[in-house]
Design a protein around this motif. Structure first.
Motif, mmCIF file in Angstrom:
data_model
loop_
_atom_site.group_PDB
_atom_site.id
_atom_site.type_symbol
_atom_site.label_atom_id
_atom_site.label_comp_id
_atom_site.label_asym_id
_atom_site.label_seq_id
_atom_site.Cartn_x
_atom_site.Cartn_y
_atom_site.Cartn_z
ATOM 1 N N TRP A 1 -5.283 -2.400 4.259
ATOM 2 C CA TRP A 1 -6.345 -3.533 4.355
ATOM 3 C C TRP A 1 -6.398 -4.475 6.026
ATOM 4 C CZ3 TRP A 1 -5.078 -2.872 -0.260
ATOM 5 C CH2 TRP A 1 -5.925 -2.121 -2.157
ATOM 6 N N CYS A 2 -4.992 -4.302 6.458
ATOM 7 C CA CYS A 2 -4.399 -4.518 7.535
ATOM 8 C C CYS A 2 -3.744 -6.164 7.469
ATOM 9 C CB CYS A 2 -5.891 -4.759 8.354
ATOM 10 S SG CYS A 2 -6.171 -2.626 8.557
ATOM 11 N N LEU A 3 -3.138 -6.278 6.646
ATOM 12 C CA LEU A 3 -3.119 -7.978 6.074
ATOM 13 C C LEU A 3 -2.060 -7.804 7.108
ATOM 14 C CD1 LEU A 3 -2.878 -8.476 2.513
ATOM 15 C CD2 LEU A 3 -5.206 -9.146 4.283
ATOM 16 N N GLN A 4 -1.183 -7.389 7.407
ATOM 17 C CA GLN A 4 -0.169 -7.486 8.484
ATOM 18 C C GLN A 4 0.056 -6.545 9.627
ATOM 19 O OE1 GLN A 4 3.828 -7.869 6.506
ATOM 20 N NE2 GLN A 4 3.372 -10.489 6.040
ATOM 21 N N ASP A 5 0.150 -5.256 9.498
ATOM 22 C CA ASP A 5 0.293 -3.570 9.893
ATOM 23 C C ASP A 5 -0.881 -2.751 9.196
ATOM 24 O OD1 ASP A 5 2.385 -4.806 11.592
ATOM 25 O OD2 ASP A 5 3.950 -3.872 10.324
ATOM 26 N N CYS A 6 -1.944 -2.801 9.722
ATOM 27 C CA CYS A 6 -2.874 -1.409 9.563
ATOM 28 C C CYS A 6 -1.784 -0.203 9.106
ATOM 29 C CB CYS A 6 -3.281 -1.145 10.642
ATOM 30 S SG CYS A 6 -4.513 -2.995 11.369
ATOM 31 N N ARG A 7 -2.516 1.006 8.275
ATOM 32 C CA ARG A 7 -2.237 1.660 7.855
ATOM 33 C C ARG A 7 -2.070 3.249 8.954
ATOM 34 N NH1 ARG A 7 -2.777 3.495 1.912
ATOM 35 N NH2 ARG A 7 -1.268 2.188 1.596
ATOM 36 N N LEU A 8 -0.966 3.698 8.847
ATOM 37 C CA LEU A 8 -0.475 4.479 9.716
ATOM 38 C C LEU A 8 -0.243 6.397 8.689
ATOM 39 C CD1 LEU A 8 0.071 6.587 11.903
ATOM 40 C CD2 LEU A 8 2.682 4.808 12.359
ATOM 41 N N ARG A 9 -0.885 7.153 8.874
ATOM 42 C CA ARG A 9 -0.879 7.966 7.931
ATOM 43 C C ARG A 9 -0.328 9.173 8.706
ATOM 44 N NH1 ARG A 9 -5.736 4.862 7.849
ATOM 45 N NH2 ARG A 9 -6.450 4.975 5.670
ATOM 46 N N GLU A 10 1.203 9.961 8.418
ATOM 47 C CA GLU A 10 1.605 10.946 8.870
ATOM 48 C C GLU A 10 1.410 11.921 7.884
ATOM 49 O OE1 GLU A 10 4.895 9.141 12.029
ATOM 50 O OE2 GLU A 10 4.925 7.813 10.197
ATOM 51 N N ARG A 11 1.208 13.550 8.544
ATOM 52 C CA ARG A 11 1.155 14.297 8.005
ATOM 53 C C ARG A 11 2.307 15.966 8.580
ATOM 54 N NH1 ARG A 11 -2.977 17.343 4.647
ATOM 55 N NH2 ARG A 11 -2.415 15.794 3.515
ATOM 56 N N THR A 12 3.024 16.423 8.757
ATOM 57 C CA THR A 12 3.878 17.194 8.924
ATOM 58 C C THR A 12 3.718 18.249 8.246
ATOM 59 O OG1 THR A 12 5.765 14.962 9.691
ATOM 60 C CG2 THR A 12 6.305 17.743 9.787
ATOM 61 N N VAL A 13 3.793 19.738 9.092
ATOM 62 C CA VAL A 13 2.834 20.699 8.524
ATOM 63 C C VAL A 13 4.188 21.772 9.816
ATOM 64 C CG1 VAL A 13 1.289 22.637 7.647
ATOM 65 C CG2 VAL A 13 1.199 20.030 7.914
ATOM 66 N N GLN A 14 4.494 22.367 8.769
ATOM 67 C CA GLN A 14 5.310 24.276 9.010
ATOM 68 C C GLN A 14 4.267 25.356 9.376
ATOM 69 O OE1 GLN A 14 8.484 24.820 6.957
ATOM 70 N NE2 GLN A 14 9.703 22.966 7.727
#
Length: 243
Positions: free
Chosen positions: A91-104
């Protein structure tokens, strides 16, 4: 002649006993029906409450963006092993969400990048030509994408493989200043590595107008460079008068 104590019961007493037994049987049947109905209502309430609770907890614990990435139609060799990481607040109360995906991936970076770019296009992602993509020059293929309120950075490059240890010493990355040639990469070091970063567009600085560097908007330099002596010509030294 029979004794008085052994007189047969009257017809009225027998009818009353049968009626009482029937009433007791009906009462027990009604109690069983109420019990069954209560159990049925309890089970229905539990099921109707448990299912929304289950899906609610699943929604809170599982980011739907990852479900969208799971739907990317990439070949099996392009998604051998997947690792997800989440930071920030939804909900971006402090920091907005960052989604990270690593794939081989098992194949080259060029072939892997083509597979992912085609899959993103089929899922409605649009290629995003924007400055600071990437923010710093990187090896491999780095592209940016947008879809609705999300932005996505796709980086496909060769894996970072360390050389094998020498004489039992731990493997260390080769120094760029070393004059000796680096040791060969291990035999299993092949394929490519894929990184995807998904952010909310409102939290992506690249969606905001960048400040201009026009001197007319930034003002004058408060410390201008002096090209001439502000005091003009040097003052001549006075000549002493003759005594």
């Amino acid at each position: 002649m029979r004794p008085a104590a052994e007189e047969e019961p009257s017809t009225g007493d027998t009818a009353g006993g049968l009626s009482g037994a029937r009433s007791e049987l009906r009462r027990r049947i009604r109690e069983r029906r109420r019990l069954r109905l209560g159990i049925l209502v309890l089970v229905s309430v539990v099921l109707l409450g448990a299912l929304p609770l289950y899906f609610g907890i699943r929604t809170l614990s599982r980011d739907p963006v990852f479900d969208t990435l799971d739907e990317l139609d990439v070949p099996g060799w392009a998604a051998v092993q997947t690792v997800d990481n989440v930071s920030g607040n939804r909900w971006c109360l402090q920091d907005c969400r960052l989604r990270e995906r690593t794939v081989q991936s098992e194949r080259s970076p060029e072939e892997t990048a083509r597979a992912y770019e085609a899959a993103l296009g089929r899922e409605g992602w649009q290629r995003w030509q924007v400055d600071l993509c990437p923010q710093q020059p990187d090896k491999g293929s780095y592209t940016c994408w947008r879809q609705d309120e999300l932005t996505l950075d796709l980086w496909v490059r060769a894996p970072s493989c360390l050389p094998p240890p020498v004489d039992g010493a731990p493997a260390v990355p080769p120094s760029p200043l070393a004059s000796a040639p680096a040791a060969p990469a291990p035999a299993g070091c092949a394929g490519s590595l894929v990184s995807m970063k998904v952010r909310n567009a409102i939290d992506d600085d690249r969606t905001r107008p960048q400040p201009s560097t026009d001197p007319s908007l930034t003002g004058e330099d408060p410390f201008p460079t002096l090209t001439e002596d502000p005091l003009g010509e040097p003052t001549p030294t006075p000549t002493p008068s003759p005594s």
